[in-house]
Design an enzyme around this catalytic site. Structure first.
Site, short mmCIF file in Angstrom:
data_model
loop_
_atom_site.label_atom_id
_atom_site.label_comp_id
_atom_site.label_asym_id
_atom_site.label_seq_id
_atom_site.Cartn_x
_atom_site.Cartn_y
_atom_site.Cartn_z
N GLU A 141 0.85 -1.20 0.00
CA GLU A 141 0.00 0.00 0.00
C GLU A 141 0.88 1.25 0.00
OE1 GLU A 141 -3.43 1.99 2.92
OE2 GLU A 141 -2.98 -0.16 3.04
N ASP A 183 0.26 5.44 0.52
CA ASP A 183 -0.82 6.30 1.02
C ASP A 183 -0.55 7.80 0.93
OD1 ASP A 183 -2.32 4.12 1.90
OD2 ASP A 183 -1.40 4.14 3.89
N GLU A 188 -2.98 10.36 2.90
CA GLU A 188 -4.14 10.49 3.77
C GLU A 188 -4.14 11.90 4.37
OE1 GLU A 188 -5.20 6.14 5.49
OE2 GLU A 188 -3.52 7.13 6.48
#
Length: 280
Positions: free
Chosen positions: A102, A104, A106
């Site tokens: 993953e 990210d 955010e």
């Protein structure tokens, strides 16, 4: 509020040398609004503008129709304005399974008048703990800004408005896992995480301000499309061999010196035996 000619010149120079993105995607054909029960909406026939909303019952999100093994994913975002405490708006890559990879972006909301926190992280084989966080040099709720993830066999580069803020290099030579074998989809979401997102959960979500809405536009992905157990890469893709030269690394240093608010590589309380090897 401090200001100087030198700061303004540096800021202008970074923009003049920023990489310009070319947009060609369509939310209609490229993504699926896969959760939210109508809280995610595409607003135009060409599929250039999409919104995600969050209320007390549910958030919402979309995912790319295709999977990729390496690629460049970018979008312009306009975040939830006002009191956004407890909300998390995302744009990220993720594979399937219990040992997933993953990458990210955010955005952790905050109470009115306080800055968003841009949280970046890289997971490999289900393990993250590689966080770097920033306060941006602009208000991400006042207009659209471009966020881009470039993922190739040697590095992952995070950029904001064409300015690289972080580079995560392939360090397999010293035993550090790197995402290289699991295809990932592109995801985006708006969800509630008041138990941790704002000052460690001290600021709770004010549901009287709901629904909270964030906007995405000009979505585009260039990547090695994964199908039937193999990937197919576009020819002569600049992103596949992209690396940061001296100028790019200077921009990373500028962003991290002025706007970084957390770096796992310097967290001695969290890593009392020494920083992770990938930081050295």
């Amino acid at each position: 509020m401090k200001s100087s000619c030198g700061t303004r010149f540096t800021f202008l120079a970074l923009y003049l040398f920023a990489v310009q993105c070319v947009y060609a995607g369509s939310f209609h054909k490229d993504v699926n609004i896969h959760w939210g029960d109508g809280r995610g909406k595409i607003h135009d026939n060409e599929g250039k503008l999409l919104s995600l909303s969050l209320d007390k019952s549910s958030g919402s999100g979309f995912q790319s129709n295709q999977e990729f093994l390496y690629g460049k994913a970018e979008v312009q975002m306009k975040l939830v304005p006002g009191n956004s405490a407890g909300t998390v708006t995302t744009f990220y890559l993720k594979s399937h399974g219990t040992t997933w990879d993953e990458v990210d972006f955010e955005f952790l909301g905050n109470i009115t008048g306080h800055p968003y926190t841009l949280h970046t992280n890289v997971y490999t084989k289900g393990l993250g703990d590689k966080e770097q966080q920033f306060h941006l040099w602009f208000d991400p709720t006042a207009g659209f800004h471009t966020y881009c993830i470039t993922w190739n066999p040697e590095r992952i580069i995070f950029t904001v408005d064409g300015i690289p803020i972080r580079e995560f290099k392939n360090s397999e030579s010293i035993g550090i896992h790197f995402p290289k074998s699991q295809p990932m989809r592109v995801y985006a979401s708006l969800w509630e995480a008041e138990h941790w997102a704002t000052r460690g959960g001290l600021e709770k979500t004010d549901w009287s301000k709901a629904p909270f809405t964030a906007y995405y536009r000009n979505y585009n992905v260039e990547g090695c499309v994964w199908a039937n157990g193999k990937s197919s890469c576009p020819k002569k893709s600049h992103w596949f061999t992209k690396k940061l030269g001296k100028g790019g690394m200077n921009k990373v240093k500028w962003a991290q010196r002025k706007y970084m608010v957390y770096n796992y590589c310097t967290d001695k309380k969290r890593f009392p035996q020494g920083v992770p090897a990938v930081c050295t």
